[in-house]
Design a protein around this motif. Sequence first.
Motif, PDB file in Angstrom:
ATOM      1  N   UNK A 151       3.648 -59.778 -53.274  1.00 24.10           N
ATOM      2  CA  UNK A 151       3.323 -60.327 -51.968  1.00 24.10           C
ATOM      3  C   UNK A 151       1.880 -60.741 -51.806  1.00 24.10           C
ATOM      4  N   UNK A 152       1.053 -60.577 -52.838  1.00 26.40           N
ATOM      5  CA  UNK A 152      -0.353 -60.940 -52.739  1.00 26.40           C
ATOM      6  C   UNK A 152      -1.224 -59.900 -53.426  1.00 26.40           C
ATOM      7  N   UNK A 153      -2.502 -60.157 -53.438  1.00 24.87           N
ATOM      8  CA  UNK A 153      -3.483 -59.284 -54.084  1.00 24.87           C
ATOM      9  C   UNK A 153      -4.615 -59.134 -53.078  1.00 24.87           C
ATOM     10  N   UNK A 154      -4.490 -58.130 -52.186  1.00 25.00           N
ATOM     11  CA  UNK A 154      -5.331 -58.146 -50.997  1.00 25.00           C
ATOM     12  C   UNK A 154      -5.682 -56.749 -50.508  1.00 25.00           C
ATOM     13  N   UNK A 155      -6.723 -56.686 -49.681  1.00 27.89           N
ATOM     14  CA  UNK A 155      -7.075 -55.490 -48.923  1.00 27.89           C
ATOM     15  C   UNK A 155      -6.396 -55.567 -47.563  1.00 27.89           C
ATOM     16  N   UNK A 156      -5.807 -54.463 -47.133  1.00 25.54           N
ATOM     17  CA  UNK A 156      -5.138 -54.419 -45.830  1.00 25.54           C
ATOM     18  C   UNK A 156      -5.203 -52.998 -45.294  1.00 25.54           C
ATOM     19  N   UNK A 157      -4.564 -52.737 -44.167  1.00 27.47           N
ATOM     20  CA  UNK A 157      -4.465 -51.394 -43.580  1.00 27.47           C
ATOM     21  C   UNK A 157      -5.847 -50.740 -43.447  1.00 27.47           C
ATOM     22  N   UNK A 158      -6.751 -51.407 -42.753  1.00 28.86           N
ATOM     23  CA  UNK A 158      -8.116 -50.923 -42.575  1.00 28.86           C
ATOM     24  C   UNK A 158      -8.188 -50.083 -41.299  1.00 28.86           C
ATOM     25  N   UNK A 159      -8.702 -48.848 -41.421  1.00 31.09           N
ATOM     26  CA  UNK A 159      -8.807 -47.953 -40.268  1.00 31.09           C
ATOM     27  C   UNK A 159     -10.165 -47.260 -40.254  1.00 31.09           C
ATOM     28  N   UNK A 160     -10.662 -47.006 -39.045  1.00 33.46           N
ATOM     29  CA  UNK A 160     -11.880 -46.248 -38.847  1.00 33.46           C
ATOM     30  C   UNK A 160     -11.512 -44.972 -38.112  1.00 33.46           C
ATOM     31  N   UNK A 161     -11.970 -43.841 -38.604  1.00 30.91           N
ATOM     32  CA  UNK A 161     -11.701 -42.560 -37.954  1.00 30.91           C
ATOM     33  C   UNK A 161     -12.304 -42.597 -36.547  1.00 30.91           C
ATOM     34  N   UNK A 162     -11.499 -42.371 -35.505  1.00 32.93           N
ATOM     35  CA  UNK A 162     -12.044 -42.458 -34.137  1.00 32.93           C
ATOM     36  C   UNK A 162     -13.113 -41.425 -33.845  1.00 32.93           C
ATOM     37  N   UNK A 163     -13.240 -40.387 -34.675  1.00 37.27           N
ATOM     38  CA  UNK A 163     -14.243 -39.351 -34.445  1.00 37.27           C
ATOM     39  C   UNK A 163     -15.617 -39.723 -34.990  1.00 37.27           C
ATOM     40  N   UNK A 164     -15.644 -40.658 -35.959  1.00 40.42           N
ATOM     41  CA  UNK A 164     -16.916 -41.036 -36.567  1.00 40.42           C
ATOM     42  C   UNK A 164     -16.824 -42.430 -37.166  1.00 40.42           C
ATOM     43  N   UNK A 165     -17.830 -43.283 -36.978  1.00 39.61           N
ATOM     44  CA  UNK A 165     -17.793 -44.615 -37.588  1.00 39.61           C
ATOM     45  C   UNK A 165     -18.071 -44.594 -39.078  1.00 39.61           C
ATOM     46  N   UNK A 166     -18.411 -43.432 -39.633  1.00 40.72           N
ATOM     47  CA  UNK A 166     -18.761 -43.356 -41.046  1.00 40.72           C
ATOM     48  C   UNK A 166     -17.550 -43.186 -41.953  1.00 40.72           C
ATOM     49  N   UNK A 167     -16.391 -42.783 -41.402  1.00 38.27           N
ATOM     50  CA  UNK A 167     -15.207 -42.562 -42.230  1.00 38.27           C
ATOM     51  C   UNK A 167     -14.251 -43.746 -42.089  1.00 38.27           C
ATOM     52  N   UNK A 168     -14.042 -44.449 -43.185  1.00 37.49           N
ATOM     53  CA  UNK A 168     -13.188 -45.628 -43.217  1.00 37.49           C
ATOM     54  C   UNK A 168     -12.094 -45.432 -44.251  1.00 37.49           C
ATOM     55  N   UNK A 169     -10.963 -46.117 -44.006  1.00 30.96           N
ATOM     56  CA  UNK A 169      -9.853 -46.141 -44.952  1.00 30.96           C
ATOM     57  C   UNK A 169      -9.415 -47.587 -45.147  1.00 30.96           C
ATOM     58  N   UNK A 170      -8.888 -47.880 -46.314  1.00 29.24           N
ATOM     59  CA  UNK A 170      -8.223 -49.160 -46.524  1.00 29.24           C
ATOM     60  C   UNK A 170      -7.255 -49.030 -47.694  1.00 29.24           C
ATOM     61  N   UNK A 171      -6.357 -49.998 -47.804  1.00 30.92           N
ATOM     62  CA  UNK A 171      -5.391 -50.039 -48.893  1.00 30.92           C
ATOM     63  C   UNK A 171      -5.539 -51.353 -49.642  1.00 30.92           C
ATOM     64  N   UNK A 172      -5.234 -51.315 -50.930  1.00 35.30           N
ATOM     65  CA  UNK A 172      -5.271 -52.495 -51.787  1.00 35.30           C
ATOM     66  C   UNK A 172      -3.908 -52.643 -52.432  1.00 35.30           C
ATOM     67  N   UNK A 173      -3.351 -53.828 -52.369  1.00 41.26           N
ATOM     68  CA  UNK A 173      -2.102 -54.128 -53.075  1.00 41.26           C
ATOM     69  C   UNK A 173      -2.417 -55.080 -54.225  1.00 41.26           C
TER      70      UNK A 173
END
Length: 366
Positions: A151-173
Motif C-alpha cells: 500500500x505504500x512506503x510511508x510514515x503514518x499514525x503519528x501521535x504526541x503524548x498529551x502529557x508531554x510534547x517530548x514523547x512522540x510515536x509514529x509507524x512506518x510501513x
Amino acid sequence: MSSPNQLVLLVGTQKGLFRISTELNRNAWNLEGPLIAGYEILHAWMDPRMPQHAYATANHPIWGCHIYRSHDAGHSWEVLPHVPHHRQGLYAQSLKAIWYLAPGHPTQEKVLYAGIDPPGLFISQDDGHHWTPLPGLNEHPSRDRWEPARGGFAVHSIYIDPRTPHRLYCAVSAGGVFRSEDAGTSWIPINRGVRAENLPQRYPDVGHNVHRMVLHPKQPDRLYRQCYNGTYRSDDRGNHWIEISQGLPSDFGYVIVVNPQDPDMVYVIPEQSSHLRTTVDGKLRVYRSSNGGADWEPLTHGLPQEHAYVTVLREAMDCDGLSPNGVYFGTSSGHLFGSHDNGEHWELIAGFLPRILSVKTAVVET
C-alpha cells in the motif's frame, strides 16, 4: 431544541473530500462535496486546538501533492504554499505522497507533523507553511531494513503524548513502530512481541508492516496496532506488545480504532487475507472488544452479511466519543456506515461515493 454544536465527518475519497454533518442527536445527515475535487484525500481532520481549523492531505498523479487548510470548519479550503519533502537526489522521488498529518501538543498551537512516502517525518512550526525534516527518524540506523509495503512506503499514525510534547510515536510501513522521548531528535523501535511472518526472523526489532497504530488519549500508555500479522496491545508505551488476535476470524486487517472515553473498547474490521484483502467470507463485520482485546464480538446489525467483498483502509474508521459512542467507517465501494450506540446497530449514511480513504470525526461550533 437544537444543539449549538454539530458532529462533522471529514470523509476523504479517491476523488475529493466530503463534509458530512449532523446535530448531536445524529438523526439526519447533510452532505457537502466533493471539496478539493479530483484529488486523493488520504487524511483530513479538524484541529482540536483551534476551533474551525482543519487540514487535509491531497495527492494527484498529475498535479502533485498538496496540503490544504480550512478556517471555516471544512466548508472551504485553501492550498498551503509548501509541502514536506526529502532533499533532491536523496531518493528516486523526493515526495510521492503525503500520507498523514498530526497536530502538535495542545500547548503548541502552530505545530504540525507530517508523514510522507518515501518514508519521512517532518515538523512545521508555522501552521504548515514551512517544513523541516526530523533526521533522527528519517536517517535512522535501521532504515536499510525498511522496505516498501503493497500500500505504500510511508510514515503514518503519528501521535504526541498529551502529557508531554517530548514523547512522540509514529509507524512506518514497512518498518515498524518508533518512539521518541526528546521531541523527535532520536527514536527507538518499539516492536517487541510482534510477529513478522514474512521476514526471516519471526520477531525482528524492525521491518514490520504496521497498518495502523493508535494511542488512547485518556490512558496514553495504552497503544493498539493492527499489523500484517496480527492485532496487538501495549500497556507500557510500546515497550512490550501482547497479541490480541484470538477470537478474530483473521489476523490480517488495516483499521483499528478506540472509544476515546474507554481505553478497553477497541474496534477492528478483519480482512480475509493478505492475498484477497476483502472482508472475511464476504461478510461486513465490525469486531468490538470491551476488555482490551481479551474477547471479541462481531457487530453486524444493519451491515450486509453476504457477497460484501470490500476493503476498509487504515484511516477509514473513527469514533466520535459522544455518549453513547458513535462509530463510523467507509469502504472501498464508497459506502459510509455509522452507529451511534457503540456499534450495536448500523445505518448507511452515504452510498456510492468514490473509494473512501479516510474518515475523521469532530464536534464543532455552528
